[in-house]
Design a protein around this motif. Structure first.
Motif, PDB file in Angstrom:
ATOM      1  N   GLY A  18      -4.287   0.820  -0.884  1.00 38.92           N
ATOM      2  CA  GLY A  18      -3.012   1.531  -0.873  1.00 38.92           C
ATOM      3  C   GLY A  18      -2.560   1.862   0.539  1.00 38.92           C
ATOM      4  N   ASP A  21      -1.219  -1.399   2.127  1.00 43.21           N
ATOM      5  CA  ASP A  21       0.102  -1.776   1.613  1.00 43.21           C
ATOM      6  C   ASP A  21       1.182  -0.863   2.184  1.00 43.21           C
ATOM      7  OD1 ASP A  21      -0.867  -3.904   0.235  1.00 43.21           O
ATOM      8  OD2 ASP A  21      -0.635  -3.044  -1.765  1.00 43.21           O
ATOM      9  N   SER A  22       0.855   0.406   2.371  1.00 43.25           N
ATOM     10  CA  SER A  22       1.785   1.336   2.997  1.00 43.25           C
ATOM     11  C   SER A  22       2.087   0.907   4.431  1.00 43.25           C
ATOM     12  CB  SER A  22       1.205   2.753   2.970  1.00 43.25           C
ATOM     13  OG  SER A  22       2.086   3.690   3.541  1.00 43.25           O
ATOM     14  N   ASP A  25       4.426  -2.075   4.335  1.00 47.96           N
ATOM     15  CA  ASP A  25       5.794  -1.674   3.972  1.00 47.96           C
ATOM     16  C   ASP A  25       6.514  -1.001   5.134  1.00 47.96           C
ATOM     17  OD1 ASP A  25       5.530  -2.702   1.460  1.00 47.96           O
ATOM     18  OD2 ASP A  25       5.264  -0.776   0.444  1.00 47.96           O
ATOM     19  N   ARG A  51       1.073  -8.106   0.913  1.00 42.72           N
ATOM     20  CA  ARG A  51       1.212  -6.825   0.250  1.00 42.72           C
ATOM     21  C   ARG A  51       1.036  -6.988  -1.270  1.00 42.72           C
ATOM     22  NH1 ARG A  51       2.961  -3.248  -2.951  1.00 42.72           N
ATOM     23  NH2 ARG A  51       4.052  -1.357  -2.277  1.00 42.72           N
ATOM     24  N   TYR A 262      -5.024   4.214  -5.838  1.00 43.45           N
ATOM     25  CA  TYR A 262      -4.202   3.345  -4.986  1.00 43.45           C
ATOM     26  C   TYR A 262      -2.977   4.103  -4.482  1.00 43.45           C
ATOM     27  CZ  TYR A 262      -0.698  -0.193  -3.831  1.00 43.45           C
ATOM     28  OH  TYR A 262       0.294  -0.922  -3.198  1.00 43.45           O
ATOM     29  N   GLN A 263      -2.313   4.812  -5.372  1.00 46.86           N
ATOM     30  CA  GLN A 263      -1.104   5.541  -4.983  1.00 46.86           C
ATOM     31  C   GLN A 263      -1.423   6.643  -3.981  1.00 46.86           C
ATOM     32  OE1 GLN A 263       1.935   4.460  -5.875  1.00 46.86           O
ATOM     33  NE2 GLN A 263       2.699   5.937  -4.379  1.00 46.86           N
ATOM     34  N   TYR A 266      -1.724   4.985  -0.742  1.00 46.09           N
ATOM     35  CA  TYR A 266      -0.394   4.606  -0.236  1.00 46.09           C
ATOM     36  C   TYR A 266       0.283   5.800   0.440  1.00 46.09           C
ATOM     37  CZ  TYR A 266       4.183   2.382  -0.047  1.00 46.09           C
ATOM     38  OH  TYR A 266       5.368   1.849   0.411  1.00 46.09           O
TER      39      TYR A 266
END
Length: 280
Positions: A18, A21-22, A25, A51, A262-263, A266
């Motif tokens: 996470g 991926d952050s 982004d 991602r 995961y969140q 992130y």
């Protein structure tokens, strides 16, 4: 040089996924990545700019009987995790979730992979130059858990998981030239490992005496490295990211827990830009 450390931790490493991926982004590409076990796989996808790729493994492919379990044990002749299926069959150019090898190699980011020599129990640090298209055995070597797998053969030697010899490779990152570090843990930074737990696990590995002896030192190795990270954080040279309360077992198959972790990762990843802007 600004680096990032991912300690891995099987499905718990979805927290770090996470974070990565952050970063993608927010167009944050760091100079250096070093990963242990699943952390090496996270780093590979991050460096390749893919991602969301690893989340599919944590929420789908890792639950397959082809990946983990009795079928994997039968296919491999003694390993409950089929590393060649995960990092080969699925990850090759014609697999269901191919790693973008060309993008990974074009990236200027330095990529180190931590494994443990099965005979000496000393850490070995591969870099991405040892990898070729559809040959990700260095990641397999880093992910070869001695409690679930037989030693993994690679280029004339055999290896076990990097966590055995260097569970939190902060000293290696500093030696390689990192001035500042983002450190991703699977448990709170106040959590020190238990010597008794590692010693009990080590007793199960008596057929690998050097590995057993090294694993018995696992808590000491981790705790010493964590203390170093905390000191760097006090100096403004490190940002330590970790889940507040991780209820996920490394091989837990609860998708809701995995997605929540995961969140959380992130959201933690959003702290990196502010850390980078501060300077030392």
């Amino acid at each position: 040089m600004i680096g990032i450390i991912d300690v891995g931790g099987a499905n718990r490493a979805v927290f770090a996924d996470g974070v990565f991926d952050s970063l993608l982004d927010n167009d944050i590409i760091l100079d250096y990545c070093i990963g242990v076990s699943a952390g090496a796989a996270n780093c590979a996808s991050y460096i390749a700019g893919q991602r969301g790729r690893n989340l599919e493994f944590y929420t789908n492919y890792n639950f397959s009987s082809h990946s983990i379990g009795l079928l994997a044990w039968l296919k491999t002749g003694g390993s409950f995790i089929d590393l060649d299926y995960i990092y080969g069959t699925l990850s090759n150019h014609d697999g269901k979730s191919p790693l973008d090898y060309d993008a990974m190699m074009r990236s200027p980011t330095v990529f180190k992979i931590v494994a443990t020599d099965s005979e000496t129990a000393e850490p070995v640090y591969f870099d991405k130059t040892v990898m070729r298209q559809d040959d990700y055995r260095a990641v397999c070597a880093s992910s070869c858990d001695p409690e679930a797998c037989k030693p993994y053969p690679y280029n004339g030697r055999t290896y076990f998981d990097g966590y055995v010899s260097d569970p939190l490779p902060v000293e290696r990152a500093l030696k390689d030239g990192c001035d500042r570090l983002i450190v991703i843990l699977t448990l709170p930074k106040t959590h020190m490992r238990s010597s008794r737990s590692f010693e009990k696990r080590a007793q199960k590995l008596r057929k690998y005496p050097t590995i057993s002896a090294k694993l018995a030192e696992g808590a000491e190795l981790y705790n010493k490295a964590l203390a170093r990270c905390l000191k760097l954080e006090e100096q403004g040279r490190a940002l330590i990211l970790f889940p507040e309360y991780n209820q996920l077992h490394p091989l837990d198959k609860d998708k809701k827990k995995i997605e929540l972790l995961y969140q959380e990762g992130y959201e933690n990843g959003k702290r990196v830009r502010e850390f980078l802007s501060r300077g030392i």
